[in-house]
Design a protein around this motif. Structure first.
Motif, PDB file in Angstrom:
ATOM      1  N   GLN A  27      17.274   3.133 -11.996  1.00 27.76           N
ATOM      2  CA  GLN A  27      17.981   4.185 -12.667  1.00 27.76           C
ATOM      3  C   GLN A  27      17.790   4.215 -13.996  1.00 27.76           C
ATOM      4  O   GLN A  27      17.838   5.167 -14.481  1.00 27.76           O
ATOM      5  N   THR A  28      18.161   3.208 -14.539  1.00 27.84           N
ATOM      6  CA  THR A  28      17.960   3.099 -16.071  1.00 27.84           C
ATOM      7  C   THR A  28      16.891   3.666 -16.650  1.00 27.84           C
ATOM      8  O   THR A  28      16.476   4.208 -17.674  1.00 27.84           O
ATOM      9  N   GLU A  29      15.587   3.132 -16.030  1.00 24.76           N
ATOM     10  CA  GLU A  29      14.178   3.649 -16.372  1.00 24.76           C
ATOM     11  C   GLU A  29      14.246   5.146 -16.562  1.00 24.76           C
ATOM     12  O   GLU A  29      13.400   5.536 -17.242  1.00 24.76           O
ATOM     13  N   GLN A  30      14.660   5.821 -15.542  1.00 27.23           N
ATOM     14  CA  GLN A  30      14.788   7.114 -15.363  1.00 27.23           C
ATOM     15  C   GLN A  30      15.704   7.832 -16.628  1.00 27.23           C
ATOM     16  O   GLN A  30      15.375   8.718 -17.326  1.00 27.23           O
ATOM     17  N   ASP A  31      16.699   6.955 -16.782  1.00 26.92           N
ATOM     18  CA  ASP A  31      17.852   7.495 -17.865  1.00 26.92           C
ATOM     19  C   ASP A  31      17.037   7.543 -19.147  1.00 26.92           C
ATOM     20  O   ASP A  31      17.505   8.130 -20.216  1.00 26.92           O
ATOM     21  N   LYS A  33      13.947   7.809 -20.194  1.00 29.52           N
ATOM     22  CA  LYS A  33      12.629   8.719 -20.091  1.00 29.52           C
ATOM     23  C   LYS A  33      12.494   9.602 -21.268  1.00 29.52           C
ATOM     24  O   LYS A  33      11.475   9.610 -22.045  1.00 29.52           O
TER      25      LYS A  33
END
Length: 100
Positions: A27-31, A33
């Protein structure tokens, strides 16, 4: 794990809150972006409320650093606690980032 990104004085500031472990990394990787998509802006990774970072979290920090450098930006790490500093020291990340 909560990640908040704000623009402050022309810099992107990412505030991390909680445990950046393997489960939270997806999720953090998406956050993060917007950080990876930015061009030429300096980035501050605010770790004031970061309680823990795993190898998956370190990989995300490294990817932010590589992307920013390739686009002419700098990455600063702010307010890391002692336990996070120990992880950065043991892994050599202490030499990769600038701290403010």
């Amino acid at each position: 794990m909560k990640t908040t990104i704000q623009e402050q004085e022309g810099k992107l500031v990412a505030m991390f809150e909680g445990r950046l472990d393997t489960a939270a990394a997806v999720q953090t990787e998406q956050d993060i972006k917007p950080l990876k998509d930015s061009t030429g802006k300096d980035i501050i990774l605010d770790c004031t409320n970061l309680e823990y970072i795993s190898s998956s979290g370190l990989r995300l920090f490294l990817s932010i650093l590589k992307d920013a450098k390739s686009k002419g930006g700098k990455v600063y790490v702010k307010n890391i606690g002692n336990s996070i500093r120990e992880v950065f020291t043991m892994t050599g990340f202490i030499n990769l980032f600038e701290f403010i």
